[in-house]
Structures are given as structure tokens and as C-alpha cells.
Design an enzyme around this catalytic site. Structure first.
Site, PDB file in Angstrom:
ATOM      1  N   GLY A  13       0.824  -1.207   0.000  1.00 20.32           N
ATOM      2  CA  GLY A  13       0.000   0.000   0.000  1.00 20.32           C
ATOM      3  C   GLY A  13       0.857   1.254   0.000  1.00 20.32           C
ATOM      4  O   GLY A  13       2.088   1.195  -0.084  1.00 20.32           O
ATOM      5  N   ALA A 117      -1.010   0.636  13.086  1.00 14.95           N
ATOM      6  CA  ALA A 117      -1.378   1.910  12.439  1.00 14.95           C
ATOM      7  C   ALA A 117      -2.796   2.250  12.853  1.00 14.95           C
ATOM      8  O   ALA A 117      -3.762   1.701  12.326  1.00 14.95           O
ATOM      9  CB  ALA A 117      -1.296   1.756  10.927  1.00 14.95           C
ATOM     10  N   TYR A 148     -14.782   1.670   9.861  1.00 13.70           N
ATOM     11  CA  TYR A 148     -13.347   1.976   9.930  1.00 13.70           C
ATOM     12  C   TYR A 148     -12.979   2.472  11.332  1.00 13.70           C
ATOM     13  O   TYR A 148     -12.068   1.945  11.976  1.00 13.70           O
ATOM     14  CB  TYR A 148     -13.021   3.045   8.890  1.00 13.70           C
ATOM     15  CG  TYR A 148     -11.561   3.441   8.810  1.00 13.70           C
ATOM     16  CD1 TYR A 148     -10.607   2.545   8.321  1.00 13.70           C
ATOM     17  CD2 TYR A 148     -11.132   4.716   9.197  1.00 13.70           C
ATOM     18  CE1 TYR A 148      -9.262   2.908   8.231  1.00 13.70           C
ATOM     19  CE2 TYR A 148      -9.799   5.086   9.095  1.00 13.70           C
ATOM     20  CZ  TYR A 148      -8.869   4.186   8.608  1.00 13.70           C
ATOM     21  OH  TYR A 148      -7.546   4.555   8.511  1.00 13.70           O
ATOM     22  N   LYS A 152     -10.636   0.489  14.154  1.00 14.60           N
ATOM     23  CA  LYS A 152      -9.385   1.046  14.667  1.00 14.60           C
ATOM     24  C   LYS A 152      -9.429   1.210  16.185  1.00 14.60           C
ATOM     25  O   LYS A 152      -8.416   1.048  16.864  1.00 14.60           O
ATOM     26  CB  LYS A 152      -9.091   2.387  13.985  1.00 14.60           C
ATOM     27  CG  LYS A 152      -8.769   2.260  12.501  1.00 14.60           C
ATOM     28  CD  LYS A 152      -7.429   1.575  12.284  1.00 14.60           C
ATOM     29  CE  LYS A 152      -7.036   1.515  10.820  1.00 14.60           C
ATOM     30  NZ  LYS A 152      -5.745   0.854  10.605  1.00 14.60           N
TER      31      LYS A 152
END
Ligand code: NAD
Length: 317
Positions: A13, A117, A148, A152
């Protein structure tokens, strides 16, 4: 001394490929793992000929096995832009939860240190500005971005649990908007959208009235911050980003000046749950890592423009 071995998930990525470059340059044996769902093998093709680089085409939400010693794991696999995670919300939740769990297990089995991350999106639409690490956030779990943001947040929680319960060495970086070469032109984020629209001579699409703010960090600065965090002894989350905040409308003007096209703006409705303000407080990164951004937006945009020009030319030819 034996060569240190590092696993970088999401290695094909945008950010993962820059991390591969950095650790190769530092003399590590680098294993990139990616299922290529949003990444591009072209980002790491130049590393394939190296004896200290390996690529595993694998989905980290499934069982992860890596033979031999591992000293570090950087978990960067995850769709990252709204255009991607809105299309594949379940894979997004899985890579943040199951994927992180698999990798924490691997880190434990190998005695490796793991860095995850995380993102400024854990702050949601923040009521505290600029965002400090102690702020718990304002996230809508059932809104479109919930897949998302909550993945996270879970990722941070399970990482901390492995740290406190199992004594695993862990690090958490909360990344704010980052840009630079190898971003996808069509990833839907404002910076690649504006640059490619300007290069094609199209109008720049502004969502809402353009008064919302963003702050953009150049990729080399981010990679340096991550590198320092990995080798620090600090297990709590650290913001890494550039606090130089700008409104989207001002940013559109900057892009038009940079590319030498007349200002041509088109307005569209603001997407649901779009954050109004984004700016990191980076006091912790300064104090603990001695880190702050070095690349100005003008310089970073110039470097990124060179990359985008080539890509737009290839698409148009
Ligand atoms: P990207 O989409 O370019 O890279 C993510 C990579 O992960 C891709 O190569 C993709 O194919 C891979 N991937 C996704 N799911 C996978 C899975 N299940 N198994 C294996 N590989 C998988 O995005 P990016 O901008 O490089 O983001 C990398 C990480 O940084 C993500 O975790 C993202 O949440 C985080 N982050 C990025 C930013 C930013 O500004 N770019 C900001 C905050 C956080």
C-alpha cells in the site's frame, strides 16, 4: 549480529511500501504481506530483486504464519480511504479486529515488538481541537464511517490488552492525513482528487462550503515519526501528523496556484459524518520522540505533483 527481521502488513500500500523502503535502507530483512485489495504491487516491485526482501500474498484476517525469527511487526493492512472502506466494510472490520488479533498472536509467539497503524479517525468528529491523545473521541458506531473508526478503536483496545495482560511490547501510532508519491489518484481523498482534477483541467470538487479543515503530513515525515516510535519505549498512542491546518477552500486555491490552472470550483453536498476539523496536537511526539514535521506543504506538494503528473500522463496516453 544477526540481521533483524520485520513483517510489514499492507506492505504494497501507500504507507506500507514507504516503510518497506525505509527498513530495507536500514539493513533489515523485510517481509511484506498484502492481499492487494487496495494496494498495488508496483509500489514494491523495485524491491523484489533484493535478497533481503520477501512478499507474501496473504489476507491477514485469516491465520497468519511466517517461518523463522521475527523481531518487529508493523500492522498497516487496512483499507484507509472512505471510498474503499465504504465498499468493503466487513473486510475493514475484519482486518482491524481478526487481523490484529492474528498478528498479536504471531508477535507473542515470536517475541516480536508490534506497532499498529491507528488513525485520527478514532477521534471521530472531534469536540476537542486540536486533538490530544487523551481525548476519547466522538464516533458514531452505526454511521457509514463506523466500520473503519470502530475497527481502529477495537484495534487499539486489543493491542493495549496484549500489552497489559501478556506483557507484549506494543506501540500505537495515530496517523493524521498523510500524502505523497504512491497515493492512488482515485482514492477519493481530497488531496489526490484535487491534484488529478487540476492536472486534467477539471473543476475541483468541494464537499460542503469548503470551510472544513484538514492538515496534511508529508509521507517522509510520517515514516520518520513511526521509525522513532517503534524504537521508543512508549506503549500509549502517539499522534503523528502535521499541525499546519488549512480550510479545504484555501487548499483548492493552493493546488490551482501550484499546477498553474485557473480557480474552478464545483460544490457538492457534504458526506454524512464528515469531520469538520482535523489538526493533531503533536506535543507528545515532540517530547517523547523529538519529532516534528520537516517538510512544508509547498515542498511536499511539489514532490507529490511530479508523481501525479506521470500517472495522469500514463492514463491519458
Ligand atoms: P492503502 O490502501 O494504500 O494500503 C493498505 C494496504 O493494506 C493495501 O496494500 C491493501 O491491499 C492491504 N490490505 C487491506 N486489507 C488487507 C488484508 N486483510 N490482508 C492483507 N493486506 C490487506 O492505505 P494506506 O494509506 O497506506 O494506509 C495504511 C495504514 O495506515 C492503514 O492501516 C490505515 O488505516 C492507516 N492510516 C493511513 C492514513 C493516511 O493518511 N494514509 C491515515 C490514518 C491511518
Amino acid at each position: 549480529m544477526t540481521q533483524k527481521r520485520i513483517l510489514i502488513t499492507g506492505g504494497a500500500g501507500f504507507l506500507g511500501s514507504h516503510l518497506c523502503d525505509r527498513f530495507i535502507n536500514e539493513g533489515y530483512y523485510v517481509i511484506a504481506m498484502d492481499n492487494l485489495i487496495t494496494g498495488n504491487i508496483a509500489n514494491i516491485e523495485h524491491l523484489f530483486k533484493l535478497p533481503n526482501f520477501e512478499f507474501y500474498h496473504h489476507d491477514v484476517s485469516k491465520y497468519v504464519h511466517v517461518p523463522g525469527q521475527l523481531d518487529y511487526i508493523l500492522h498497516f493492512a487496512s483499507p484507509a480511504s472512505p471510498i474503499d472502506y465504504l465498499q468493503i466494510p466487513i473486510q475493514t472490520l475484519k482486518v482491524g479486529s481478526l487481523g490484529t488479533h492474528n498478528l498479536l498472536g504471531l508477535a507473542r509467539a515470536k517475541g516480536a515488538r508490534m506497532l499498529i497503524a491507528s488513525t485520527s479517525e478514532v477521534y471521530g468528529d472531534p469536540e476537542v481541537h486540536p486533538q490530544v491523545e487523551e481525548y476519547w473521541g466522538n464516533v458514531n458506531p452505526v454511521g457509514p464511517r463506523g466500520c473503519y473508526d470502530e475497527a481502529k478503536r477495537f484495534q487499539e483496545a486489543i493491542t493495549m490488552a496484549y500489552h497489559t495482560h501478556h506483557g507484549l511490547e506494543t506501540r500505537i501510532v495515530r496517523i493524521f492525513n498523510t500524502y505523497g508519491p504512491r497515493m492512488r489518484l482515485d482514492d477519493g481523498r481530497v488531496l489526490p482528487a484535487f491534484l488529478s482534477q487540476a492536472l486534467r483541467g477539471e473543476e475541483l470538487s468541494i464537499f460542503g462550503d469548503g470551510s472544513q479543515t484538514r492538515s496534511f503530513c508529508y509521507v517522509d515525515d510520517l515514516i520518520e515519526g513511526i521509525y522513532r516510535l517503534l524504537f521508543s519505549d512508549y506503549p500509549l498512542p502517539v499522534n503523528i501528523g502535521n499541525p499546519d491546518e488549512i480550510t479545504i477552500k484555501e487548499f483548492a486555491e493552493e493546488i490551482c496556484n501550484l499546477t498553474g490552472v485557473p480557480l474552478n470550483l464545483g460544490y457538492q453536498p457534504l458526506p454524512k459524518d464528515d469531520p469538520q476539523k482535523r489538526r493533531p496536537n503533536i506535543s507528545k511526539a515532540k517530547e517523547i520522540l523529538g519529532w516534528e514535521p520537516q517538510v512544508s506543504r509547498a515542498e511536499g506538494l511539489r514532490r507529490t505533483l511530479e508523481y501525479f503528473k506521470e500517472k495522469v500522463e500514463v492514463l491519458q496516453s
